[in-house]
Design a protein around this motif. Structure first.
Motif, PDB file in Angstrom:
ATOM      1  N   ARG A  42       0.833  -1.216   0.000  1.00  0.00           N
ATOM      2  CA  ARG A  42       0.000   0.000   0.000  1.00  0.00           C
ATOM      3  C   ARG A  42       0.857   1.252   0.000  1.00  0.00           C
ATOM      4  O   ARG A  42       0.592   2.227  -0.707  1.00  0.00           O
ATOM      5  CB  ARG A  42      -0.897   0.014   1.243  1.00  0.00           C
ATOM      6  CG  ARG A  42      -2.291  -0.485   0.975  1.00  0.00           C
ATOM      7  CD  ARG A  42      -3.194  -0.261   2.151  1.00  0.00           C
ATOM      8  NE  ARG A  42      -2.711  -0.936   3.356  1.00  0.00           N
ATOM      9  CZ  ARG A  42      -3.252  -0.770   4.559  1.00  0.00           C
ATOM     10  NH1 ARG A  42      -4.248   0.058   4.720  1.00  0.00           N
ATOM     11  NH2 ARG A  42      -2.784  -1.424   5.591  1.00  0.00           N
ATOM     12  N   LEU A  43       1.927   1.204   0.800  1.00  0.00           N
ATOM     13  CA  LEU A  43       2.824   2.361   0.883  1.00  0.00           C
ATOM     14  C   LEU A  43       3.472   2.642  -0.476  1.00  0.00           C
ATOM     15  O   LEU A  43       3.577   3.798  -0.912  1.00  0.00           O
ATOM     16  CB  LEU A  43       3.902   2.093   1.941  1.00  0.00           C
ATOM     17  CG  LEU A  43       4.970   3.163   2.088  1.00  0.00           C
ATOM     18  CD1 LEU A  43       4.357   4.497   2.477  1.00  0.00           C
ATOM     19  CD2 LEU A  43       6.013   2.738   3.114  1.00  0.00           C
ATOM     20  N   ALA A  44       3.889   1.563  -1.154  1.00  0.00           N
ATOM     21  CA  ALA A  44       4.527   1.741  -2.465  1.00  0.00           C
ATOM     22  C   ALA A  44       3.550   2.353  -3.458  1.00  0.00           C
ATOM     23  O   ALA A  44       3.903   3.267  -4.218  1.00  0.00           O
ATOM     24  CB  ALA A  44       5.035   0.391  -2.979  1.00  0.00           C
ATOM     25  N   VAL A  45       2.310   1.868  -3.425  1.00  0.00           N
ATOM     26  CA  VAL A  45       1.308   2.380  -4.372  1.00  0.00           C
ATOM     27  C   VAL A  45       0.996   3.847  -4.086  1.00  0.00           C
ATOM     28  O   VAL A  45       0.933   4.675  -5.010  1.00  0.00           O
ATOM     29  CB  VAL A  45       0.017   1.520  -4.290  1.00  0.00           C
ATOM     30  CG1 VAL A  45      -1.140   2.216  -5.004  1.00  0.00           C
ATOM     31  CG2 VAL A  45       0.263   0.150  -4.886  1.00  0.00           C
ATOM     32  N   THR A  47       2.856   6.078  -2.474  1.00  0.00           N
ATOM     33  CA  THR A  47       4.027   6.917  -2.782  1.00  0.00           C
ATOM     34  C   THR A  47       4.144   7.114  -4.289  1.00  0.00           C
ATOM     35  O   THR A  47       4.417   8.225  -4.767  1.00  0.00           O
ATOM     36  CB  THR A  47       5.311   6.268  -2.222  1.00  0.00           C
ATOM     37  OG1 THR A  47       5.153   6.057  -0.820  1.00  0.00           O
ATOM     38  CG2 THR A  47       6.522   7.162  -2.452  1.00  0.00           C
ATOM     39  N   ALA A  48       3.941   6.025  -5.047  1.00  0.00           N
ATOM     40  CA  ALA A  48       3.989   6.141  -6.511  1.00  0.00           C
ATOM     41  C   ALA A  48       2.887   7.069  -7.007  1.00  0.00           C
ATOM     42  O   ALA A  48       3.097   7.861  -7.940  1.00  0.00           O
ATOM     43  CB  ALA A  48       3.854   4.766  -7.156  1.00  0.00           C
ATOM     44  N   ALA A  49       1.710   6.994  -6.367  1.00  0.00           N
ATOM     45  CA  ALA A  49       0.609   7.892  -6.769  1.00  0.00           C
ATOM     46  C   ALA A  49       0.986   9.350  -6.499  1.00  0.00           C
ATOM     47  O   ALA A  49       0.706  10.233  -7.316  1.00  0.00           O
ATOM     48  CB  ALA A  49      -0.671   7.520  -6.018  1.00  0.00           C
ATOM     49  N   TYR A  51       3.992  10.581  -6.490  1.00  0.00           N
ATOM     50  CA  TYR A  51       4.987  10.928  -7.524  1.00  0.00           C
ATOM     51  C   TYR A  51       4.293  11.312  -8.832  1.00  0.00           C
ATOM     52  O   TYR A  51       4.619  12.330  -9.457  1.00  0.00           O
ATOM     53  CB  TYR A  51       5.915   9.727  -7.720  1.00  0.00           C
ATOM     54  CG  TYR A  51       6.790   9.768  -8.945  1.00  0.00           C
ATOM     55  CD1 TYR A  51       8.002  10.435  -8.951  1.00  0.00           C
ATOM     56  CD2 TYR A  51       6.395   9.112 -10.116  1.00  0.00           C
ATOM     57  CE1 TYR A  51       8.799  10.466 -10.077  1.00  0.00           C
ATOM     58  CE2 TYR A  51       7.190   9.137 -11.248  1.00  0.00           C
ATOM     59  CZ  TYR A  51       8.393   9.810 -11.223  1.00  0.00           C
ATOM     60  OH  TYR A  51       9.171   9.835 -12.352  1.00  0.00           O
ATOM     61  N   VAL A  90      10.635  10.744  -3.258  1.00  0.00           N
ATOM     62  CA  VAL A  90      10.017  11.251  -4.492  1.00  0.00           C
ATOM     63  C   VAL A  90      10.796  12.462  -5.019  1.00  0.00           C
ATOM     64  O   VAL A  90      11.106  12.546  -6.219  1.00  0.00           O
ATOM     65  CB  VAL A  90       8.535  11.617  -4.233  1.00  0.00           C
ATOM     66  CG1 VAL A  90       7.965  12.445  -5.384  1.00  0.00           C
ATOM     67  CG2 VAL A  90       7.705  10.359  -4.031  1.00  0.00           C
TER      68      VAL A  90
ATOM     69  N   LEU B   9      -5.571  -4.851  -4.914  1.00  0.00           N
ATOM     70  CA  LEU B   9      -4.803  -3.609  -4.884  1.00  0.00           C
ATOM     71  C   LEU B   9      -3.906  -3.474  -6.118  1.00  0.00           C
ATOM     72  O   LEU B   9      -3.791  -2.400  -6.701  1.00  0.00           O
ATOM     73  CB  LEU B   9      -3.951  -3.574  -3.610  1.00  0.00           C
ATOM     74  CG  LEU B   9      -2.991  -2.400  -3.431  1.00  0.00           C
ATOM     75  CD1 LEU B   9      -3.771  -1.106  -3.288  1.00  0.00           C
ATOM     76  CD2 LEU B   9      -2.117  -2.618  -2.212  1.00  0.00           C
ATOM     77  N   LEU B  17      -2.322   4.257 -11.673  1.00  0.00           N
ATOM     78  CA  LEU B  17      -1.033   4.888 -11.973  1.00  0.00           C
ATOM     79  C   LEU B  17      -0.863   5.089 -13.481  1.00  0.00           C
ATOM     80  O   LEU B  17      -0.336   6.108 -13.922  1.00  0.00           O
ATOM     81  CB  LEU B  17       0.119   4.037 -11.423  1.00  0.00           C
ATOM     82  CG  LEU B  17       0.236   4.006  -9.901  1.00  0.00           C
ATOM     83  CD1 LEU B  17       1.347   3.065  -9.463  1.00  0.00           C
ATOM     84  CD2 LEU B  17       0.492   5.397  -9.353  1.00  0.00           C
ATOM     85  N   LEU B 170       9.485   6.338 -11.987  1.00  0.00           N
ATOM     86  CA  LEU B 170       8.460   5.531 -11.318  1.00  0.00           C
ATOM     87  C   LEU B 170       8.992   4.128 -11.015  1.00  0.00           C
ATOM     88  O   LEU B 170       8.801   3.593  -9.922  1.00  0.00           O
ATOM     89  CB  LEU B 170       7.214   5.459 -12.205  1.00  0.00           C
ATOM     90  CG  LEU B 170       6.026   4.691 -11.636  1.00  0.00           C
ATOM     91  CD1 LEU B 170       5.542   5.310 -10.335  1.00  0.00           C
ATOM     92  CD2 LEU B 170       4.884   4.644 -12.644  1.00  0.00           C
ATOM     93  N   LEU B 173      11.458   4.284  -8.192  1.00  0.00           N
ATOM     94  CA  LEU B 173      10.744   4.470  -6.922  1.00  0.00           C
ATOM     95  C   LEU B 173      10.181   3.138  -6.424  1.00  0.00           C
ATOM     96  O   LEU B 173      10.349   2.768  -5.249  1.00  0.00           O
ATOM     97  CB  LEU B 173       9.618   5.487  -7.146  1.00  0.00           C
ATOM     98  CG  LEU B 173       8.806   5.908  -5.947  1.00  0.00           C
ATOM     99  CD1 LEU B 173       9.642   6.795  -5.045  1.00  0.00           C
ATOM    100  CD2 LEU B 173       7.571   6.679  -6.394  1.00  0.00           C
ATOM    101  N   LEU B 177      11.270   0.973  -3.017  1.00  0.00           N
ATOM    102  CA  LEU B 177      10.288   0.579  -2.007  1.00  0.00           C
ATOM    103  C   LEU B 177      10.147  -0.943  -1.951  1.00  0.00           C
ATOM    104  O   LEU B 177       9.936  -1.518  -0.883  1.00  0.00           O
ATOM    105  CB  LEU B 177       8.943   1.247  -2.304  1.00  0.00           C
ATOM    106  CG  LEU B 177       8.944   2.755  -2.055  1.00  0.00           C
ATOM    107  CD1 LEU B 177       7.724   3.415  -2.663  1.00  0.00           C
ATOM    108  CD2 LEU B 177       9.012   3.058  -0.563  1.00  0.00           C
TER     109      LEU B 177
END
Lengths: 208, 189
Positions: A42-45, A47-49, A51, A90, B9, B17, B170, B173, B177
């Motif tokens: 969830r954190l990766a998604v 954070t990517a969002a 960005y 980011v 998810l 994205l 992206l 990143l 992570l």
């Protein structure tokens, strides 16, 4: 809201690197102890969002543009420390991959937007009902960093001048930077609040 | 997180994205700033938003190499240009800054050969390094068919750069992570 290279005096970005470095180390240590591995996807998604959302320029009256930061969304879902660390990552990647922001201005951007925005967003979360608090987190996550960035930029002409009294770095004082940067972000904050609320409804139920 | 929710998810995140990237990268062209530098007896720095619209009527300062005080101050013209005539070789700095924090600081490298060149001679450098296999001269500032084609090609190349940079960023990143998640999982056993 990203400050580019060349606008900040070394006597600001040098100490800012020191402060941010200590906070990055402390934040990583804290997250190693407290972050559940199951939260990482969830954190990766998110954070990517954040960005990607920062790539979307919102046209504003006066011909300028601004963008969502997603700091309120990150802080509402994961906390201020994680918002600070995620936004720092980011900003680093944006500086290296896209040339947005800068390397010398990285700690100032991270402290103003990531940490200042994250703490302001967590304060907004105290509001009830919860949905109002999450929206306020998003709005404050845009407005407070804008004020901090405006104050830092407006400080530069007072800090560093050449022999002729001309500013060496960013040339405008607070009387110009505060309205020019803060007022647009009071509007952008509405979009940031809506994004934070949507993310919280999709992913954040049950988060502290 | 329950496994079913985690599996929902991933495709949801990829879709969101992807849509944001498709929307964001072209829109982002209007937010960044790019610069083009013609170093020569008359040096010209052109500052535009990423969509090619100029940073017009924006305050600028030209700083000479090791000079005390500004060499020239003023506001960019309607095409976002700063023009000045350097009087010595070295690294000249041009700072263009709006009160809203948008702008750039550009270094103009002027060597003795450039200073001695005829008034129409200049070398070109852009913020995004592209091959220039033809000489530019100061006619560059006049809008003609070639300049239009060149600007069009330039915009396309810039959009490609922006796309590849955004996607590379992206992926980087997510890689950082992802590695962080693996290390965290290992640490927790």
């Amino acid at each position: 809201m990203h400050i580019p290279d060349g606008f900040i005096a070394p006597q600001v970005y040098g100490p800012a690197y020191g402060v941010a470095g200590v906070l990055w180390a402390a934040g990583l240590r804290r997250l190693r102890r407290t972050l559940e591995p199951s939260v990482m996807p969830r954190l990766a998604v998110v954070t990517a969002a954040a960005y990607v959302l920062m790539l979307v320029a919102i046209p504003l009256p006066g011909g300028t543009t601004a963008h969502i930061t997603g700091v309120g969304m990150l802080a509402a879902l994961f906390g201020a420390w994680q918002a600070f660390l995620s936004l720092s990552l980011v900003f680093l990647i944006q500086a290296l991959a896209l040339g947005d922001g800068g390397v010398t201005s990285l700690p100032v951007n991270a402290l103003c937007v990531g940490l200042g925005g994250g703490l302001a967003a967590r304060a907004g979360l105290l509001l009830r009902p919860r949905a109002v608090g999450v929206f306020a987190a998003g709005w404050l996550g845009a407005a407070v960093p804008a004020l901090l960035v405006a104050l830092v930029l407006g400080w530069q002409p007072h800090l560093a001048r050449d022999g002729a009294g001309q500013p060496l770095y960013f040339p405008f004082g607070w009387q110009l930077t505060v309205p020019a940067i803060v007022l647009p972000h009071l509007l952008v904050g509405i979009a940031d609040g809506a994004v934070a609320l949507a993310a919280w409804r999709a992913l954040g139920r049950g988060t502290p | 997180m329950p496994p079913t929710r985690r599996f929902r998810l991933i495709p949801g995140a990829v879709t969101v994205l992807g849509l944001l990237l498709a929307l964001g990268v072209p829109a982002a062209r209007a937010h960044g700033v790019r610069t083009e530098v013609l170093a020569g007896p008359t040096s010209v720095v052109t500052v535009t938003h990423d969509d090619g619209s100029p940073l017009a009527d924006t305050p600028f300062t030209v700083l000479a190499p090791e000079g005390a005080g500004p060499f020239l101050t003023g506001r960019t013209d309607a095409h976002g240009r700063v023009a000045f005539q350097p009087d010595r070789p070295g690294a000249w700095k041009v700072r263009v800054a709006g009160a809203d924090g948008h702008g750039a600081v550009v270094t103009v490298a002027v060597d003795s050969a450039a200073l001695a060149a005829p008034a129409t001679g200049a070398t070109v450098a852009t913020h995004h390094a592209h091959e220039h296999d033809h000489a530019h001269d100061e006619a560059h500032v006049h809008a003609d068919a070639h300049a239009h084609d060149h600007a069009h090609d330039h915009d396309h190349a810039h959009t490609r750069d922006r796309w590849s940079g955004a996607i590379a960023g992206l992926l980087l990143l997510l890689l950082v992570l992802g590695v962080g998640g693996v290390l965290l999982r290992r640490r927790r056993g």
